[in-house]
Each structure stands twice: as structure tokens, then as C-alpha cells.
Design a protein around this motif. Structure first.
Motif, PDB file in Angstrom:
ATOM      1  N   THR A 255       0.831  -1.215   0.000  1.00 64.66           N
ATOM      2  CA  THR A 255       0.000   0.000   0.000  1.00 64.66           C
ATOM      3  C   THR A 255       0.860   1.257   0.000  1.00 64.66           C
ATOM      4  OG1 THR A 255      -0.226   0.063   2.420  1.00 64.66           O
ATOM      5  CG2 THR A 255      -1.910  -1.156   1.185  1.00 64.66           C
ATOM      6  N   ALA A 258       1.711   3.511  -3.127  1.00 63.87           N
ATOM      7  CA  ALA A 258       0.820   4.579  -3.593  1.00 63.87           C
ATOM      8  C   ALA A 258       1.301   5.955  -3.148  1.00 63.87           C
ATOM      9  CB  ALA A 258      -0.599   4.340  -3.074  1.00 63.87           C
ATOM     10  N   PHE A 271      -3.370   5.342  -5.827  1.00 67.62           N
ATOM     11  CA  PHE A 271      -3.517   3.893  -5.725  1.00 67.62           C
ATOM     12  C   PHE A 271      -3.459   3.184  -7.076  1.00 67.62           C
ATOM     13  CE2 PHE A 271      -5.170   5.110  -1.529  1.00 67.62           C
ATOM     14  CZ  PHE A 271      -4.386   4.269  -0.743  1.00 67.62           C
ATOM     15  N   TYR A 274      -0.445   0.981  -6.980  1.00 68.88           N
ATOM     16  CA  TYR A 274      -0.428  -0.266  -6.209  1.00 68.88           C
ATOM     17  C   TYR A 274       0.068  -1.382  -7.127  1.00 68.88           C
ATOM     18  CZ  TYR A 274      -2.017  -4.035  -3.156  1.00 68.88           C
ATOM     19  OH  TYR A 274      -2.061  -5.142  -2.350  1.00 68.88           O
ATOM     20  N   THR A 311      -4.489  -5.674   3.362  1.00 68.09           N
ATOM     21  CA  THR A 311      -4.417  -4.257   2.992  1.00 68.09           C
ATOM     22  C   THR A 311      -5.541  -3.471   3.659  1.00 68.09           C
ATOM     23  OG1 THR A 311      -5.738  -4.589   0.973  1.00 68.09           O
ATOM     24  CG2 THR A 311      -3.338  -4.719   0.749  1.00 68.09           C
ATOM     25  N   HIS A 315      -5.183   0.062   5.757  1.00 66.87           N
ATOM     26  CA  HIS A 315      -5.927   1.302   5.488  1.00 66.87           C
ATOM     27  C   HIS A 315      -6.589   1.837   6.759  1.00 66.87           C
ATOM     28  CE1 HIS A 315      -5.039   1.073   1.340  1.00 66.87           C
ATOM     29  NE2 HIS A 315      -5.852   0.059   1.047  1.00 66.87           N
ATOM     30  N   ARG A 342      -7.221   6.968   2.949  1.00 70.09           N
ATOM     31  CA  ARG A 342      -7.088   5.611   3.480  1.00 70.09           C
ATOM     32  C   ARG A 342      -8.459   4.988   3.760  1.00 70.09           C
ATOM     33  NH1 ARG A 342      -2.683   2.221   3.596  1.00 70.09           N
ATOM     34  NH2 ARG A 342      -0.780   3.292   4.188  1.00 70.09           N
ATOM     35  N   GLU A 345     -10.320   4.124   0.564  1.00 71.54           N
ATOM     36  CA  GLU A 345      -9.795   2.910  -0.059  1.00 71.54           C
ATOM     37  C   GLU A 345     -10.306   1.666   0.676  1.00 71.54           C
ATOM     38  OE1 GLU A 345      -7.468   1.294  -3.260  1.00 71.54           O
ATOM     39  OE2 GLU A 345      -8.328   3.275  -2.810  1.00 71.54           O
TER      40      GLU A 345
END
Length: 404
Positions: A255, A258, A271, A274, A311, A315, A342, A345
Motif C-alpha cells: 500500500t 501509492a 492507488f 499499487y 491491505t 488502510h 485511506r 480505499e
């Protein structure tokens, strides 16, 4: 969220110039005393009192400075690193535990030596290597080195508890985020239901058997240094290190691809950077095979799948970190907007990544949750945000435009 010389950038205030005396004034007296004592013992230093202080850009938890002295002609300059702990950051970790971790890792040849401690920070050996840049961690050859080094780090037999700390950390940070946030912020970031999200994730992701290792938990590019002569890596900054599922540590590293913390907008995440599936498989294959025995395709795929789910935990964790930091840290970084990205996402990826469509009570469905959060947050951006940033810069609220 490095210490390389090529990433050294001068602090920029109204006139774009600050003299060395003001740089020196950033250091606590106790730190200056230790620095001068150290330098006085080095025979090649011309003047122990004539130290040059260079701020290192990219720090978001602490303020970090390179200290150097002039040496006799023809000899390499003497340098050390000074780390001043960010205001209010003790919320995030136990500093005494961090120092014990630092000392153990250093003793095992995995990191810089600890040169001294003072009330607000510490002195570290300056590693003569270059800190990785954002593009570096996507380079296949460097990524392979990172995968092998991460496996080596995970295999450290750190003294103390070997229990997973991720879920306790999430709950502790949620408590702090709620305590510091206004009712409006609690509603906007859905902190009122976040405890249920954490329990839901823990239930979904804590499968048995699960590989546990000593994890760095913040392996962004600025915490990795490359010696280009020996092609060897050093992992630095262990504030968040603890035992955790290795899948979480790898997920967190992915992550971080990004992010680029050395731009004019260091808080903005992209992102689309990624790593794609083939990159992730290649990294995991190298990680699993670094001990000598090649991993099977099934082993690789299983870990790749676990990493993807973790992930989500990354986040949530750094979203909470951003909210707390917005209230306690004066470093010039837009922590709140970082948190927004965050959380967005998390909500946009949640249902796709989990194996079956379950959610905790009172949770909004994926689509509604993501759309509601995004629309609420986007309304708060724009002109008011730009004005806020200008005021911050005008009032001098942060020396660094910079998770380290």
C-alpha cells in the motif's frame, strides 16, 4: 512514513532562507551537549563545536536532522543522525520499547548503532547509503532485495511477547481518535462503528495456521537504505515494529507504493501505483524462497491472497493514525486528507477482498458506505482546504512538509 543525502532539503519559510544558527536552535540543549561530547572524542574532527545541522525532509512522525563536522583534509566527514520525537506521538508507541528494539536490531547487525539518548529524542549512527525513493520500490531488482530483507527481519527472535499486536493497536488508536475528534469528525469518518469493523476484520483475517513474525509495520521507501557498492539493504526506524502476521507487513509495504512523501503534496496517494498481480506474486515468491527452498505455486498464491485482505487492516490503521496526528502533530503534513484517502480505499475495496459478503451490525453496505463517505469528504475539500494550507504556511505551523 529517509536519511539519504540526496533527499536532504532545506526548510523553506517565507524568504526561503534560514541560517545555520536557526537550524542549530531546533536542537535541544541536551542533544547539543551529547553531540559535542561525541565529536570531541574523534581525532579527525577539526572543531567539535562547529557542527552543521541539516534537516531531512520526508519525516511525518519525528523531526530528523543530519549533523556533520568538518574533518582534516582528505578524510571523510563525520556525521550522525538526530531524531527529535514529534509532539504527542507517544500515543502511537512505547518509546522505551522502541529503544529496546533498536538496541536489539543494532546488536544483530540489522540497523544503525544507538549513539545517545536525550529527553526528546536520540542520536543514531549515520548510515552511508542512499535512502530509497518512491520509484525504487517498484524496480524488480530492488524489490527482490526488499523481499529477502523483509524475510530476514521477520525471522528475528525479538525478546518479549510474541503475540500479534495489530488488533490491540487498532482498538487503542480508535479510542484516541474518538477522544480527540469532534462529533462532526466522528460522523464523517464513521468512527462510531469502527470498533465493529475492527472486530469484523479480525474475525475474517485471523485464520489458522497463520505465519507470525517480527514485523516492521511501516516499510515505506523512506525506511529502507541501499548500499549501492555491496547491493545490501538496511531497514531503519522501528517505532511501530511488533509481532504481527507477515501478510500484514507485506500488505502494508504494497500500500505504501501509492505514496511519494517527497513532493509538493506529500499527503496525496495514487492507488493506481499499487503493484499489479504479477509484481505481487514475484515479491511473495522471492520472500518465500529467500531461505533457499523454492516455494510452490500454491504457497505463493495463498500468501498473495492473505496479503490482499490485510491491505484493509493497513488502510484502517493509517487512517486512524492520520486523524490522531492531525490533532497532536505540528509537522506540516495534511494528516486529515491522508486519513480520508485511506478510509475511502478501505470502503471501496472491502467487499471485493473478503471471501464472503458479511458485515458487522449497523454497517452500511459497501456501495452506500463508500459513496456516503466520499461525498461527505469531498464537500469539505476545495477552497476551504487551500485557505487552511496557506494559513498554516503563513503562521509557520510546521517546519517540514513531510511517516517517519
Amino acid at each position: 512514513m529517509g536519511a539519504a543525502e540526496e533527499l536532504v532539503n532545506q526548510i523553506v519559510l517565507q524568504n526561503d532562507v534560514i541560517d545555520d544558527e536557526n537550524y542549530l536552535a531546533c536542537l535541544p540543549d541536551e542533544a547539543k551537549k551529547i553531540l559535542k561530547s561525541l565529536a570531541s572524542k574523534w581525532e579527525n574532527v577539526l572543531d567539535a563545536n562547529a557542527l552543521e545541522v541539516i534537516p531531512l525532509k520526508g519525516a511525518m512522525t519525528n523531526e530528523v536532522f543530519q549533523i556533520k563536522w568538518q574533518t582534516k583534509e582528505g578524510e571523510m566527514s563525520r556525521k550522525v543522525l538526530v531524531r527529535i520525537y514529534g509532539e504527542g506521538t507517544d500515543i502511537f508507541f512505547d518509546r522505551d520499547n522502541e529503544i529496546r528494539t533498536f538496541a536489539f536490531i543494532s546488536k544483530n547487525g540489522q540497523g544503525p548503532r544507538l549513539l545517545g539518548r536525550f529527553a526528546q529524542g536520540r542520536l543514531e549512527e549515520f548510515i552511508r547509503a542512499r535512502t530509497l525513493s518512491a520509484p525504487d520500490i517498484r524496480d524488480p531488482s530492488i524489490s527482490a532485495l526488499i523481499a529477502s530483507k523483509m524475510k530476514e527481519f521477520h525471522d528475528l527472535d525479538m525478546p518479549g511477547s510474541k503475540n500479534v499486536y495489530l488488533w490491540d493497536r487498532l482498538r487503542n488508536w480508535l479510542i484516541e481518535a474518538r477522544r480527540l475528534s469532534s462529533p462532526e469528525e466522528i460522523e464523517t469518518f464513521r468512527l462510531d462503528i469502527m470498533d465493529k469493523e475492527i472486530s469484523f476484520l479480525e474475525n475474517e483475517l485471523s485464520v489458522s495456521p497463520e505465519r507470525i513474525g517480527f514485523c516492521h509495520n511501516d516499510l515505506q521507501y523512506g525506511n529502507i537504505m541501499l548500499d549501492e557498492v555491496t547491493d545490501s539493504l538496511t531497514i531503519i526506524d522501528y517505532e511501530y515494529a511488533s509481532y504481527n502476521p507477515i501478510a500484514y507487513d507485506i500488505a502494508n509495504h504494497f500500500t505504501e507504493m501509492a505514496a511519494n512523501y517527497h513532493t509538493e503534496t506529500p499527503h496525496v496517494l495514487d492507488f493506481t501505483k499499487y503493484p499489479h498481480l504479477e509484481e505481487r506474486r514475484r515479491f511473495v515468491q522471492t520472500y518465500l524462497s529467500s531461505s533457499g527452498e523454492k516455494a510452490s505455486d500454491n504457497e505463493v498464491q495463498q500468501l498473495v491472497d492473505e496479503v490482499e485482505k490485510y491491505t484493509l487492516a493497513s488502510h484502517l490503521l493509517w487512517g486512524l493514525w492520520g486523524i490522531i496526528s492531525e490533532h497532536v502533530n505540528k509537522i506540516d503534513f495534511d494528516y486529515k486528507e491522508y486519513a480520508e484517502q485511506r478510509f475511502q480505499e478501505y470502503w471501496s475495496k472491502k467487499n471485493n477482498l473478503l471471501s464472503h459478503d458479511r458485515s458487522s451490525n449497523d454497517n452500511v453496505s459497501l456501495g452506500n458506505g463508500q459513496e456516503t463517505l466520499a461525498s461527505t469528504l469531498n464537500e469539505k475539500r476545495g477552497k476551504s482546504h487551500r485557505i487552511s494550507k496557506k494559513l498554516k504556511k503563513y503562521l509557520g505551523l510546521g517546519f517540514f512538509r513531510s511517516k517517519r
